[in-house]
Design a protein around this motif. Sequence first.
Motif, short mmCIF file in Angstrom:
data_model
loop_
_atom_site.label_atom_id
_atom_site.label_comp_id
_atom_site.label_asym_id
_atom_site.label_seq_id
_atom_site.Cartn_x
_atom_site.Cartn_y
_atom_site.Cartn_z
N GLU A 154 0.87 -1.19 0.00
CA GLU A 154 0.00 0.00 0.00
C GLU A 154 0.90 1.24 0.00
N TRP A 155 0.58 2.24 -0.80
CA TRP A 155 1.37 3.47 -0.77
C TRP A 155 0.57 4.64 -1.32
N HIS A 156 1.18 5.82 -1.28
CA HIS A 156 0.47 7.07 -1.53
C HIS A 156 1.35 7.99 -2.38
N VAL A 157 0.76 8.67 -3.36
CA VAL A 157 1.53 9.60 -4.19
C VAL A 157 0.76 10.92 -4.27
N ASP A 158 1.45 12.04 -4.07
CA ASP A 158 0.82 13.37 -4.24
C ASP A 158 1.38 14.04 -5.47
N ILE A 159 0.51 14.55 -6.32
CA ILE A 159 0.98 15.27 -7.52
C ILE A 159 0.47 16.71 -7.44
#
Length: 264
Positions: A154-159
Amino acid sequence: MPIVYDPFARFYDLEYSHKEDDLPFYLDVADTYGAPVLEIGAGTGRVTFEIARAGHEIWGIDDSARMLAIAAKKQKTLAPETNARIHLHQADMRTFDLPIRFPLCIIPFRAFLHNLTRADQLATLHTIHRHLLPGGILAFDLFVPVHQVLSKGEWHVDIPASELADPAQNVSLSAHITHDPVKQWLAITNIYHDKTADKAARERKARMKYRYVFQPEMELLLLHSGFATRACYGGFLGEPYDFHSGIMCFIAEKMTTRKRNSTA
Ligand SMILES: C[S@@+](CC[C@H](N)C(=O)[O-])C[C@H]1O[C@@H](n2cnc3c(N)ncnc32)[C@H](O)[C@@H]1O
């Protein structure tokens, strides 16, 4: 499958209209293998319009009415002779039925990975096979399920807005990804933060899944559906495939029944 891209459609061009790295590959296969070209998952026309601008007739299918509505609006701004070469239809890649046969089918930007089960994957490949002329070519790209991704759950990316196609729109994106290694699924939840919208519409959520495939697995799916893999490149400029490149570009040929029997 539900119509996955409808909730994404308003933001698609903001996220991807500036993607150009794959255009030389798809323009090259269209020049080499000829028209009319069949495009699966044509979306808002990013690749479709470039192929038509290069002088090739192109038929595109997509199951998202909202993606196609954006494409249709943009199509009206094209030169009349380019516009006349484009035929877009709403249809599912597993079951579509068009009245002509093609020398070339393309599936840009990993749209094949929206087939989430083996039955979906094979239905799509069989339907494409039926629409190709004998010896017709199927060209497509996939992402490689690299170790860095497969090792995570599980992971998270902010653009930020500055990395999207039009920073002035002040829309940013948070993506949350979960990995199911048994189903080979990456499930993505995108939240679009639209600071210009009124309070109720400021956060828009959209969900999609990819089923990743490994290179030998893709070759077997192709073989099972009557295609011989002619090449698998590691990039859009024909680089050798080496896994770490992160991209697989396949060129596969529709086999005749005789060739299929001798390959089995
Ligand atoms: C990554 S986008 C690619 C769009 C465009 N070809 C591009 O490269 O910008 C994938 C496209 O596949 C379409 N798609 C997903 N599942 C589909 C299905 N079952 N049948 C037809 N199109 C589908 C989506 O609506 C979306 O437009």
